[in-house]
Design a protein around this motif. Structure first.
Motif, mmCIF file in Angstrom:
data_model
loop_
_atom_site.group_PDB
_atom_site.id
_atom_site.type_symbol
_atom_site.label_atom_id
_atom_site.label_comp_id
_atom_site.label_asym_id
_atom_site.label_seq_id
_atom_site.Cartn_x
_atom_site.Cartn_y
_atom_site.Cartn_z
ATOM 1 N N ASN A 41 0.899 -1.171 0.117
ATOM 2 C CA ASN A 41 0.039 0.003 0.244
ATOM 3 C C ASN A 41 0.668 1.372 -0.076
ATOM 4 O O ASN A 41 0.375 2.285 0.246
ATOM 5 N N ALA A 42 2.110 0.943 -0.083
ATOM 6 C CA ALA A 42 3.165 2.410 -0.113
ATOM 7 C C ALA A 42 2.622 3.085 -1.358
ATOM 8 O O ALA A 42 2.681 2.742 -2.645
ATOM 9 N N PRO A 43 2.417 4.561 -1.295
ATOM 10 C CA PRO A 43 2.394 5.384 -2.468
ATOM 11 C C PRO A 43 3.480 5.495 -3.427
ATOM 12 O O PRO A 43 4.725 5.308 -2.982
ATOM 13 N N LEU A 44 3.464 5.572 -4.518
ATOM 14 C CA LEU A 44 4.434 5.787 -5.470
ATOM 15 C C LEU A 44 4.797 7.364 -5.232
ATOM 16 O O LEU A 44 3.977 7.979 -5.135
ATOM 17 N N THR A 45 6.178 7.450 -5.582
ATOM 18 C CA THR A 45 6.530 8.762 -5.356
ATOM 19 C C THR A 45 6.204 9.623 -6.429
ATOM 20 O O THR A 45 5.547 9.335 -7.506
ATOM 21 N N GLN A 63 -2.704 7.658 -8.240
ATOM 22 C CA GLN A 63 -2.825 6.651 -7.323
ATOM 23 C C GLN A 63 -4.063 6.905 -6.530
ATOM 24 O O GLN A 63 -4.156 7.789 -5.735
ATOM 25 N N GLU A 64 -4.933 5.814 -6.269
ATOM 26 C CA GLU A 64 -5.817 5.697 -5.457
ATOM 27 C C GLU A 64 -5.775 4.217 -4.686
ATOM 28 O O GLU A 64 -6.059 3.260 -5.430
ATOM 29 N N GLY A 65 -5.249 4.195 -3.531
ATOM 30 C CA GLY A 65 -4.980 2.859 -2.870
ATOM 31 C C GLY A 65 -3.912 2.020 -3.711
ATOM 32 O O GLY A 65 -2.839 2.360 -4.094
ATOM 33 N N GLU A 81 0.852 -4.297 -7.619
ATOM 34 C CA GLU A 81 1.040 -5.519 -6.982
ATOM 35 C C GLU A 81 2.454 -5.360 -6.621
ATOM 36 O O GLU A 81 3.360 -5.301 -7.377
ATOM 37 N N ASP A 82 2.662 -5.694 -5.121
ATOM 38 C CA ASP A 82 3.929 -5.408 -4.554
ATOM 39 C C ASP A 82 4.929 -4.388 -4.827
ATOM 40 O O ASP A 82 5.915 -4.341 -5.120
ATOM 41 N N GLY A 83 4.130 -3.254 -5.150
ATOM 42 C CA GLY A 83 5.108 -1.995 -5.516
ATOM 43 C C GLY A 83 5.064 -1.540 -6.744
ATOM 44 O O GLY A 83 5.760 -0.790 -7.331
ATOM 45 N N VAL A 84 4.658 -2.731 -7.709
ATOM 46 C CA VAL A 84 4.839 -2.688 -9.271
ATOM 47 C C VAL A 84 3.649 -2.226 -10.127
ATOM 48 O O VAL A 84 2.760 -3.110 -9.861
ATOM 49 N N PRO A 85 3.546 -1.274 -10.700
ATOM 50 C CA PRO A 85 2.342 -0.854 -11.532
ATOM 51 C C PRO A 85 2.359 -1.901 -12.479
ATOM 52 O O PRO A 85 3.251 -2.018 -13.474
ATOM 53 N N HIS A 86 1.130 -2.468 -13.091
ATOM 54 C CA HIS A 86 1.035 -3.272 -14.167
ATOM 55 C C HIS A 86 0.294 -2.394 -15.153
ATOM 56 O O HIS A 86 -1.204 -2.279 -15.174
ATOM 57 N N LEU A 87 0.931 -1.879 -16.020
ATOM 58 C CA LEU A 87 0.388 -0.916 -17.323
ATOM 59 C C LEU A 87 0.169 -1.545 -18.471
ATOM 60 O O LEU A 87 0.320 -1.190 -19.387
ATOM 61 N N LEU A 88 -0.541 -2.785 -18.310
ATOM 62 C CA LEU A 88 -0.945 -3.536 -19.688
ATOM 63 C C LEU A 88 -2.440 -3.033 -19.919
ATOM 64 O O LEU A 88 -3.137 -3.287 -18.870
ATOM 65 N N PRO A 89 -2.897 -2.684 -20.949
ATOM 66 C CA PRO A 89 -4.213 -2.536 -21.340
ATOM 67 C C PRO A 89 -4.863 -3.880 -20.900
ATOM 68 O O PRO A 89 -4.505 -4.891 -21.456
ATOM 69 N N HIS A 90 -6.293 -3.724 -20.521
ATOM 70 C CA HIS A 90 -7.080 -5.095 -20.151
ATOM 71 C C HIS A 90 -7.277 -5.886 -21.571
ATOM 72 O O HIS A 90 -7.478 -7.141 -21.470
ATOM 73 N N ASN A 91 -7.386 -5.282 -22.854
ATOM 74 C CA ASN A 91 -7.736 -5.844 -23.930
ATOM 75 C C ASN A 91 -6.569 -6.745 -24.649
ATOM 76 O O ASN A 91 -6.729 -7.099 -25.689
#
Length: 92
Positions: A41-45, A63-65, A81-91
């Motif tokens: 839950n640590a916010p990204l800088t 960021q929201e949560g 997840e675990d401080g790593v953003p998953h920036l893949l489009p859902h499609n």
């Protein structure tokens, strides 16, 4: 004269000291992994948030949560997840 059976199969441990050592090593590895894991839950800088963009719209993210939300299209959400953003489009 009858033959005597061997004392242990070739792959079996010979004494309990080797079992204890393996258990100690496993516990130590588990403790080390817990120390390395970033807080979920640590916010990204702010520096990171200024760089990141929505891969679909190109808009900045907030960021929201445990999620990043595209500022131009709030329906576009990306998990962290675990401080790593998953920036893949859902499609994709």
């Amino acid at each position: 004269m009858p033959s005597t059976p061997s004392s242990a199969p070739s792959g079996a441990p010979q004494n309990s000291a080797s079992n204890t050592s393996a258990a100690d090593n496993s516990a130590a590895a588990s403790r080390a992994a817990q120390k390395r894991a970033p807080e979920c839950n640590a916010p990204l800088t702010d520096d990171i948030l200024q760089i990141l963009r929505c891969p679909v719209t190109g808009s900045p993210l907030r960021q929201e949560g445990d999620e990043l939300i595209a500022t131009e299209d709030p329906q576009r959400r990306y998990r962290i997840e675990d401080g790593v953003p998953h920036l893949l489009p859902h499609n994709a």
